[in-house]
Design a protein around this motif. Structure first.
Motif, PDB file in Angstrom:
ATOM      1  N   ARG A 241       0.819  -1.218   0.000  1.00 35.21           N
ATOM      2  CA  ARG A 241       0.000   0.000   0.000  1.00 35.21           C
ATOM      3  C   ARG A 241       0.849   1.261   0.000  1.00 35.21           C
ATOM      4  NH1 ARG A 241      -2.241   3.886   3.046  1.00 35.21           N
ATOM      5  NH2 ARG A 241      -4.384   4.520   2.558  1.00 35.21           N
ATOM      6  N   LEU A 242       1.953   1.257   0.744  1.00 30.20           N
ATOM      7  CA  LEU A 242       2.823   2.424   0.817  1.00 30.20           C
ATOM      8  C   LEU A 242       3.905   2.408  -0.260  1.00 30.20           C
ATOM      9  CD1 LEU A 242       3.240   2.611   4.702  1.00 30.20           C
ATOM     10  CD2 LEU A 242       1.683   3.921   3.253  1.00 30.20           C
ATOM     11  N   LYS A 243       3.755   1.482  -1.213  1.00 33.28           N
ATOM     12  CA  LYS A 243       4.651   1.398  -2.366  1.00 33.28           C
ATOM     13  C   LYS A 243       6.110   1.208  -1.936  1.00 33.28           C
ATOM     14  CE  LYS A 243       1.534   4.245  -5.113  1.00 33.28           C
ATOM     15  NZ  LYS A 243       1.335   5.503  -5.885  1.00 33.28           N
ATOM     16  N   PHE A 244       6.301   0.200  -1.110  1.00 29.24           N
ATOM     17  CA  PHE A 244       7.626  -0.211  -0.668  1.00 29.24           C
ATOM     18  C   PHE A 244       8.415   0.941  -0.027  1.00 29.24           C
ATOM     19  CE2 PHE A 244       6.282  -3.212  -3.839  1.00 29.24           C
ATOM     20  CZ  PHE A 244       6.661  -4.434  -3.308  1.00 29.24           C
ATOM     21  N   PRO A 245       8.004   1.352   1.164  1.00 27.13           N
ATOM     22  CA  PRO A 245       8.739   2.428   1.850  1.00 27.13           C
ATOM     23  C   PRO A 245      10.175   2.052   2.182  1.00 27.13           C
ATOM     24  CG  PRO A 245       7.195   1.360   3.353  1.00 27.13           C
ATOM     25  CD  PRO A 245       6.899   0.826   1.981  1.00 27.13           C
ATOM     26  N   GLN A 246      10.495   0.744   2.105  1.00 27.94           N
ATOM     27  CA  GLN A 246      11.870   0.307   2.368  1.00 27.94           C
ATOM     28  C   GLN A 246      12.872   0.956   1.416  1.00 27.94           C
ATOM     29  OE1 GLN A 246       9.209  -1.615   1.930  1.00 27.94           O
ATOM     30  NE2 GLN A 246       9.093  -3.244   3.451  1.00 27.94           N
ATOM     31  N   LYS A 247      12.387   1.392   0.240  1.00 31.32           N
ATOM     32  CA  LYS A 247      13.300   2.005  -0.727  1.00 31.32           C
ATOM     33  C   LYS A 247      13.800   3.373  -0.252  1.00 31.32           C
ATOM     34  CE  LYS A 247       9.657   4.116  -3.638  1.00 31.32           C
ATOM     35  NZ  LYS A 247       8.461   3.500  -3.031  1.00 31.32           N
ATOM     36  N   HIS A 248      13.163   3.922   0.783  1.00 31.17           N
ATOM     37  CA  HIS A 248      13.588   5.210   1.337  1.00 31.17           C
ATOM     38  C   HIS A 248      14.524   5.037   2.535  1.00 31.17           C
ATOM     39  CE1 HIS A 248      10.717   7.286  -1.206  1.00 31.17           C
ATOM     40  NE2 HIS A 248       9.736   6.535  -0.737  1.00 31.17           N
TER      41      HIS A 248
ATOM     42  N   ARG B   4      17.504   7.486   2.763  1.00 31.75           N
ATOM     43  CA  ARG B   4      16.993   8.829   3.043  1.00 31.75           C
ATOM     44  C   ARG B   4      16.570   8.932   4.508  1.00 31.75           C
ATOM     45  NH1 ARG B   4      11.036  10.792   1.560  1.00 31.75           N
ATOM     46  NH2 ARG B   4      11.078  12.835   2.552  1.00 31.75           N
ATOM     47  N   ALA B   5      15.938   7.867   5.002  1.00 30.97           N
ATOM     48  CA  ALA B   5      15.493   7.858   6.398  1.00 30.97           C
ATOM     49  C   ALA B   5      16.680   7.901   7.351  1.00 30.97           C
ATOM     50  CB  ALA B   5      14.639   6.614   6.660  1.00 30.97           C
ATOM     51  N   ILE B   6      17.768   7.185   7.018  1.00 36.23           N
ATOM     52  CA  ILE B   6      18.971   7.220   7.854  1.00 36.23           C
ATOM     53  C   ILE B   6      19.542   8.630   7.885  1.00 36.23           C
ATOM     54  CG2 ILE B   6      21.346   6.397   8.039  1.00 36.23           C
ATOM     55  CD1 ILE B   6      20.372   3.723   6.884  1.00 36.23           C
ATOM     56  N   ARG B   7      19.538   9.294   6.739  1.00 39.24           N
ATOM     57  CA  ARG B   7      20.037  10.678   6.677  1.00 39.24           C
ATOM     58  C   ARG B   7      19.169  11.610   7.529  1.00 39.24           C
ATOM     59  NH1 ARG B   7      19.800  11.049   1.718  1.00 39.24           N
ATOM     60  NH2 ARG B   7      17.991  12.393   1.402  1.00 39.24           N
ATOM     61  N   LEU B   8      17.851  11.422   7.472  1.00 36.64           N
ATOM     62  CA  LEU B   8      16.955  12.235   8.285  1.00 36.64           C
ATOM     63  C   LEU B   8      17.189  12.007   9.781  1.00 36.64           C
ATOM     64  CD1 LEU B   8      13.504  11.912   6.426  1.00 36.64           C
ATOM     65  CD2 LEU B   8      14.893  13.976   6.678  1.00 36.64           C
ATOM     66  N   SER B   9      17.532  10.773  10.148  1.00 35.30           N
ATOM     67  CA  SER B   9      17.680  10.454  11.566  1.00 35.30           C
ATOM     68  C   SER B   9      18.845  11.204  12.208  1.00 35.30           C
ATOM     69  CB  SER B   9      17.866   8.941  11.757  1.00 35.30           C
ATOM     70  OG  SER B   9      19.115   8.508  11.253  1.00 35.30           O
ATOM     71  N   VAL B  10      19.836  11.603  11.422  1.00 31.22           N
ATOM     72  CA  VAL B  10      20.991  12.315  11.978  1.00 31.22           C
ATOM     73  C   VAL B  10      20.993  13.786  11.572  1.00 31.22           C
ATOM     74  CG1 VAL B  10      22.419  10.251  12.106  1.00 31.22           C
ATOM     75  CG2 VAL B  10      22.424  11.593  10.003  1.00 31.22           C
TER      76      VAL B  10
ATOM     77  N   THR C 265      11.137 -10.946   8.077  1.00 30.94           N
ATOM     78  CA  THR C 265      10.313 -10.234   9.040  1.00 30.94           C
ATOM     79  C   THR C 265      10.814  -8.808   9.230  1.00 30.94           C
ATOM     80  OG1 THR C 265       9.820 -12.282  10.220  1.00 30.94           O
ATOM     81  CG2 THR C 265       9.466 -10.248  11.420  1.00 30.94           C
ATOM     82  N   GLY C 266      12.134  -8.637   9.249  1.00 33.23           N
ATOM     83  CA  GLY C 266      12.697  -7.302   9.400  1.00 33.23           C
ATOM     84  C   GLY C 266      12.457  -6.430   8.182  1.00 33.23           C
ATOM     85  N   ILE C 267      12.706  -6.967   6.988  1.00 33.62           N
ATOM     86  CA  ILE C 267      12.523  -6.187   5.755  1.00 33.62           C
ATOM     87  C   ILE C 267      11.077  -5.701   5.634  1.00 33.62           C
ATOM     88  CG2 ILE C 267      12.399  -6.364   3.236  1.00 33.62           C
ATOM     89  CD1 ILE C 267      15.188  -6.030   4.008  1.00 33.62           C
ATOM     90  N   LEU C 268      10.126  -6.622   5.732  1.00 36.28           N
ATOM     91  CA  LEU C 268       8.719  -6.254   5.582  1.00 36.28           C
ATOM     92  C   LEU C 268       8.215  -5.477   6.792  1.00 36.28           C
ATOM     93  CD1 LEU C 268       7.281  -9.577   4.056  1.00 36.28           C
ATOM     94  CD2 LEU C 268       8.038  -7.510   2.865  1.00 36.28           C
ATOM     95  N   GLY C 269       8.769  -5.777   7.965  1.00 31.74           N
ATOM     96  CA  GLY C 269       8.335  -5.090   9.176  1.00 31.74           C
ATOM     97  C   GLY C 269       8.656  -3.615   9.181  1.00 31.74           C
ATOM     98  N   MET C 270       9.588  -3.170   8.338  1.00 28.56           N
ATOM     99  CA  MET C 270       9.892  -1.738   8.252  1.00 28.56           C
ATOM    100  C   MET C 270       8.658  -0.941   7.846  1.00 28.56           C
ATOM    101  SD  MET C 270      13.674  -1.949   6.462  1.00 28.56           S
ATOM    102  CE  MET C 270      13.875  -0.170   6.330  1.00 28.56           C
ATOM    103  N   ALA C 271       7.866  -1.487   6.951  1.00 33.47           N
ATOM    104  CA  ALA C 271       6.645  -0.792   6.511  1.00 33.47           C
ATOM    105  C   ALA C 271       5.635  -0.701   7.649  1.00 33.47           C
ATOM    106  CB  ALA C 271       6.037  -1.513   5.311  1.00 33.47           C
ATOM    107  N   THR C 272       5.486  -1.782   8.401  1.00 30.91           N
ATOM    108  CA  THR C 272       4.560  -1.779   9.530  1.00 30.91           C
ATOM    109  C   THR C 272       5.020  -0.806  10.598  1.00 30.91           C
ATOM    110  OG1 THR C 272       4.028  -4.097   9.093  1.00 30.91           O
ATOM    111  CG2 THR C 272       3.432  -3.234  11.254  1.00 30.91           C
ATOM    112  N   CYS C 273       6.327  -0.752  10.850  1.00 30.76           N
ATOM    113  CA  CYS C 273       6.862   0.183  11.833  1.00 30.76           C
ATOM    114  C   CYS C 273       6.593   1.624  11.407  1.00 30.76           C
ATOM    115  CB  CYS C 273       8.360  -0.052  12.012  1.00 30.76           C
ATOM    116  SG  CYS C 273       9.113   0.956  13.299  1.00 30.76           S
TER     117      CYS C 273
ATOM    118  N   MET D 274      11.444   3.912  11.361  1.00 33.87           N
ATOM    119  CA  MET D 274      11.524   2.720  10.527  1.00 33.87           C
ATOM    120  C   MET D 274      12.952   2.186  10.452  1.00 33.87           C
ATOM    121  SD  MET D 274      10.430   2.498   6.490  1.00 33.87           S
ATOM    122  CE  MET D 274      11.920   3.339   5.896  1.00 33.87           C
ATOM    123  N   THR D 275      13.939   3.082  10.565  1.00 38.17           N
ATOM    124  CA  THR D 275      15.325   2.635  10.468  1.00 38.17           C
ATOM    125  C   THR D 275      15.733   1.783  11.668  1.00 38.17           C
ATOM    126  OG1 THR D 275      16.187   4.643  11.546  1.00 38.17           O
ATOM    127  CG2 THR D 275      15.973   4.683   9.146  1.00 38.17           C
ATOM    128  N   ALA D 276      14.977   1.847  12.769  1.00 39.30           N
ATOM    129  CA  ALA D 276      15.290   0.997  13.921  1.00 39.30           C
ATOM    130  C   ALA D 276      15.189  -0.475  13.534  1.00 39.30           C
ATOM    131  CB  ALA D 276      14.351   1.304  15.087  1.00 39.30           C
TER     132      ALA D 276
END
Length: 432
Positions: free
Chosen positions: A31-38, A41-47, A98-106, A298-300
């Protein structure tokens, strides 16, 4: 009691929880069109420092560090070892998936938590699935049930699992009594816990990155030593994930269902995607944009499961293939220790010290989760009593049998999944 808990866990993890998590992870990934691809970018935002600094709330990075403090450690070191020993090498594949797909749920649960969080009189934010259930679904009873589960989990997952791990790790270094270890762990954690959320956030941001990169560095060095077994290990993992295998080469026999059950269970335990606890820390961030905090949080899952669990599992499997005799005398929870003995500079001692440090950070991170649950259930006046009970439970966990601790942990995790997933599916259209 242990056989009864194992029976309940087999029923819950056999289909209901696996189905719920699989549906949530797959649904939000698509549904979120594979947010894992970001992810990068998310790691950069975290710092990246945020424009609106707020002393009453955590920065996005502090919220992420608190989440990682609550998840890094026991699940990555002992949980992965146990999953591979019982479920076979294929359990690592399912843990990683579980970790790869769980990023979207997180992302989704943290987005909703920021969207429906509450603002206190002092300007600080509180949130989590209990607030999402109450404000988003107008269902306070379900919010109370979830908060009660978090409170129990803080005493189970947060206290007993970690303090039992500390006891086991210290026993490999010094012949200290479990009672003394429990008292020392309770004292050390209590110094930070009683300082409040600012103390917890500061402690986590300063210690978690150092511990994480140190452990990953040790694992990468071991993988370099075992580099000729990396490709055979990857083939074995994939083969064991989809085919029943007989015992061979230092591994016990495994089935596809067993690999999936223990891999997903340990993956969930270590990253907690679908349980909703990461959303409690995300809600305390000063970020106004739920999308930004969703990406940062999500990066956690990425660091915790996609990176740390993967390298730990590969270290274990390559070591068994290279040195099958090295695991003789080690328990199912100590296969990582067997691999670390091949470090040229006191590997087993370093691993034990790392495990103690990780477990202490998890004790502190989970205390915050339980604190917010107690506040939701009983008000701010209950926090002193909660902190005292939590510190006492750290001591009690140090003297409990490890098998019982893990069984209780799996049961509490399973119970927390249901109300969290109800909110995720019922409010799915609110997640952007």
């Amino acid at each position: 009691m242990l056989p009864f808990l194992e029976h309940i866990n087999q029923m819950l993890w056999g289909f209901p929880v696996l189905a719920l998590l699989a549906c949530a992870h797959l649904y939000y990934t698509i549904r979120l069109k594979f947010p894992q691809k970001h992810t990068f970018r998310a790691i950069r935002l975290s710092v990246t420092p945020e424009a609106n600094q707020d002393e009453n709330n955590l920065s996005g990075f502090a919220a992420l560090a608190t989440t990682l403090a609550a998840t890094l450690g026991t699940g990555n070191i002992i949980g992965v070892s146990t999953a591979i020993a019982i479920g076979g090498p294929g359990a690592l594949f399912w843990c990683w998936v579980t970790g790869i797909l769980g990023m979207a749920t997180c992302y989704a649960e943290c987005y909703l938590s920021v969207l429906f969080r509450a603002k206190k009189k002092d300007g600080s934010y509180v949130g989590g699935p209990m607030y999402v259930l109450e404000k988003g679904l107008s269902c306070r009873p379900l919010g109370l049930i979830y908060a009660a589960c978090v409170l129990l989990a803080s005493f189970g997952v947060g206290c007993t699992t970690q303090s039992a791990s500390i006891t086991e790790a210290v026993h490999t270094l010094f012949p200290l009594s479990a009672h003394i270890i429990g008292i020392l762990a309770a004292f050390a954690a209590g110094l930070v816990i009683l300082g409040g959320i600012r103390s917890i956030g500061t402690f986590c941001t300063r210690t978690v990155p150092i511990l994480g990169f140190f452990y990953i560095g040790c694992c990468l060095y071991l993988l370099f030593l075992n580099r000729e077994f990396l490709l055979p290990a990857c083939r074995l993992i994939l083969d064991s994930a989809f085919h029943t295998r007989a015992a061979a080469g230092g591994f016990i026999g495994s089935t596809v269902l067993g690999a999936a059950r223990f891999g997903v269970a340990r993956g969930l335990f270590t990253n907690e995607a679908g349980i909703g606890t990461a959303a409690i820390a995300a809600a305390a961030s000063q970020t106004r944009d739920p999308r930004r905090q969703g990406l940062v949080s999500m990066t956690a899952v990425f660091w915790d499961t996609v990176v740390m669990c993967a390298v730990t599992g590969l270290v274990i499997i390559t070591n068994i293939q290279k040195n099958p005799a090295s695991i003789q005398g080690f328990s199912s929870a100590s296969l990582t220790s067997a691999a670390f003995t091949f470090l040229p500079f006191g590997g087993e001692t370093l691993l034990s010290l790392s495990l103690v440090a990780f477990a202490l950070t998890t004790l502190i991170g989970w205390c915050y989760y339980g604190e917010k649950a107690a506040e939701y259930l009983f008000g701010e006046g209950s926090l002193v009593s909660y902190h005292l009970c939590y510190i006492v439970m750290i001591y009690i966990g140090a003297v409990l049998p490890m098998d019982l601790v893990w069984s209780v942990t799996d049961l509490i995790n399973a119970l927390m999944v249901f109300p969290s997933c109800i909110a995720l599916f019922a409010l799915r259209r609110r997640v952007k």
